[in-house]
Design a protein around this motif. Structure first.
Motif, PDB file in Angstrom:
ATOM      1  N   ASP A 196      -0.486  -3.103  -6.347  1.00 53.24           N
ATOM      2  CA  ASP A 196      -1.040  -3.012  -4.992  1.00 53.24           C
ATOM      3  C   ASP A 196      -0.116  -3.681  -3.978  1.00 53.24           C
ATOM      4  N   GLN A 250       2.938  -1.621  -3.150  1.00 53.09           N
ATOM      5  CA  GLN A 250       2.601  -0.572  -2.183  1.00 53.09           C
ATOM      6  C   GLN A 250       2.567  -1.155  -0.762  1.00 53.09           C
ATOM      7  N   THR A 254       5.054  -0.204   2.432  1.00 53.63           N
ATOM      8  CA  THR A 254       4.459   0.184   3.709  1.00 53.63           C
ATOM      9  C   THR A 254       5.032  -0.684   4.826  1.00 53.63           C
TER      10      THR A 254
END
Length: 169
Positions: free
Chosen positions: A28, A31, A35
């Protein structure tokens, strides 16, 4: 974006796993890192650092943020079932609100309308502080402050209604 993941994936994964032992949390966080890299790519200044340093700093900061979030979460222990059976029997010691059951509702009615509206959104509808701010147009800090002050006022009103028992002399 594919090129960035291909070029920096190993670096980001290595840094993230160095800080986070939980694989799911690490995935997580990776990610989130990519981003953020995508969002902040325009801020990259080649004269100040290399692309690896830029990506590495973002990865390190995000991994530490995740680690801090994890450390603030409560650790839940399994509940022993035997005490649950005893606790489910009705007794005055198990009452969650001492005294008059309508005292909380009466104290709530004394709060300002704006505070009651925020309580409604937060406690009854389950909206987060951010969602309340978005829905009402109030700044996030104002929402948090009003909810906190409302809870304090409610507690004070409730404690003023609760009779104190003096020990026998």
């Amino acid at each position: 974006m594919k090129e960035a993941i291909h070029q920096f994936g190993g670096l980001v994964w290595h840094i993230t796993r160095k800080y986070l032992r939980d694989r799911t949390a690490a995935e997580d966080t990776v990610q989130e890192i990519f981003t953020e890299i995508w969002q902040k790519a325009g801020r990259f200044e080649p004269s100040l650092s290399s692309p690896n340093t830029f990506v590495g700093m973002i990865a390190r900061r995000r991994a530490i943020d995740c680690l801090r979030r994890q450390s603030r979460q409560p650790v839940f222990e399994p509940i022993d079932e035997a005490p649950l059976a005893a606790a489910s029997s009705p007794s005055p010691a198990n009452e969650s609100v001492p005294g008059d059951p309508d005292a909380a509702m009466n104290a709530l009615k004394e709060l300002p309308d704006e505070t009651r509206n925020l309580f409604e959104l937060h406690f009854r509808l389950g909206l987060t502080h951010g969602e309340i701010a978005e829905k009402t147009g109030l700044p996030l800090g104002t929402v948090k402050t009003r909810l906190r002050r409302g809870l304090i006022a409610l507690r004070d009103r409730m404690s003023a209604r609760t009779p104190t028992i003096e020990p026998a002399s």
